[in-house]
Design a protein around this motif. Sequence first.
Motif, mmCIF file in Angstrom:
data_model
loop_
_atom_site.group_PDB
_atom_site.id
_atom_site.type_symbol
_atom_site.label_atom_id
_atom_site.label_comp_id
_atom_site.label_asym_id
_atom_site.label_seq_id
_atom_site.Cartn_x
_atom_site.Cartn_y
_atom_site.Cartn_z
ATOM 1 N N TYR A 184 5.698 21.946 16.365
ATOM 2 C CA TYR A 184 6.730 22.568 17.206
ATOM 3 C C TYR A 184 6.361 22.320 18.653
ATOM 4 C CZ TYR A 184 8.041 24.750 12.837
ATOM 5 O OH TYR A 184 8.427 24.948 11.529
ATOM 6 N N ASP A 185 7.199 21.584 19.373
ATOM 7 C CA ASP A 185 6.913 21.317 20.773
ATOM 8 C C ASP A 185 7.444 22.456 21.635
ATOM 9 O OD1 ASP A 185 5.470 19.049 20.214
ATOM 10 O OD2 ASP A 185 7.274 17.823 20.064
ATOM 11 N N GLN A 186 7.326 22.292 22.980
ATOM 12 C CA GLN A 186 7.662 23.386 23.918
ATOM 13 C C GLN A 186 8.992 24.074 23.604
ATOM 14 O OE1 GLN A 186 6.543 20.435 24.761
ATOM 15 N NE2 GLN A 186 5.282 20.455 26.610
ATOM 16 N N ASN A 187 10.004 23.262 23.281
ATOM 17 C CA ASN A 187 11.333 23.830 23.039
ATOM 18 C C ASN A 187 11.494 24.421 21.635
ATOM 19 O OD1 ASN A 187 11.191 21.527 21.609
ATOM 20 N ND2 ASN A 187 12.832 20.453 22.675
ATOM 21 N N ASP A 188 10.346 24.528 20.917
ATOM 22 C CA ASP A 188 10.369 25.085 19.564
ATOM 23 C C ASP A 188 11.116 24.231 18.555
ATOM 24 O OD1 ASP A 188 8.695 27.155 19.740
ATOM 25 O OD2 ASP A 188 10.198 28.755 19.586
#
Length: 252
Positions: A184-188
């Motif tokens: 899961y990257d910064q933007n979820d």
Amino acid sequence: MSRGKKLYEGKAKILYEGPEPGTLVAHFKDDATAFNNKKRATLEGKGVLNNRISEFIMTQLNSIGVPTHFIRRLNMREQLVREVEIVPLEVVVRNVAAGSIAKRLGLEEGEALPRSIVEFYYKNDALEDPMVSEEHITAFNWATTQDIDDMLAMSLRVNDFMSGLFAGAGIRLVDFKLEYGRVYDQNDMPRLILADEISPDSCRLWDIETNEKMDKDRFRRDLGNVTEAYAEVARRLGIMKENGPSEANEAK
Ligand code: TMP
């Protein structure tokens, strides 16, 4: 580099908590198993070789834009990787008939396949990793149709890249198994990256001239010289010196 508590012990690797959140330390053991743990042995030096070979391949895949969990090698037996939510599938790519497809479809081992074929198996030891279709995968929510498209595209890209890499080393890439993990990257937003390992434990590698096996089939079929064959793969890829896997041979 400190590793944290043991999180999971598999057949060939142990996973520990990593030094930072979202990282793990993967420790490569010398243990070998086949036929879902029915056959077992300890092959001295195998873990060291697989750690190096997997590092080499994953690093190159990262550099051509295939995202992987590999961060860096820590020592002879350990590498730092990203923590992922493992997708419970084994993705097998085949170029030449061998192993289970030869048996299942009555093909001659060594016969070229009409094109590269991708198969999915459900990762479940108790069920002995049964082959599953996209219907099963989406119905049981193991992965979405988008995930399946992504895994197919990435796996074929890995196949093209690795086929060339091994051909340059005088080795035919017959087939191999990949595993993917969700991050899961910064933007979820979830996305899939390559996880686990790529090594002679998870590939079929034949000498391009003689068809001699240079992979785990040497163990599965009692052909002998298993780690010697893995060391030869490493040597041909240019990642290990002539004198092989001894941990004493290399400074950390
Ligand atoms: P198979 O012919 O036995 O289905 O194997 C296909 C490829 O997947 C072969 O390169 C070996 C690899 N493999 C694994 O890495 N783990 C496994 O548990 C199995 C069954 C195969």
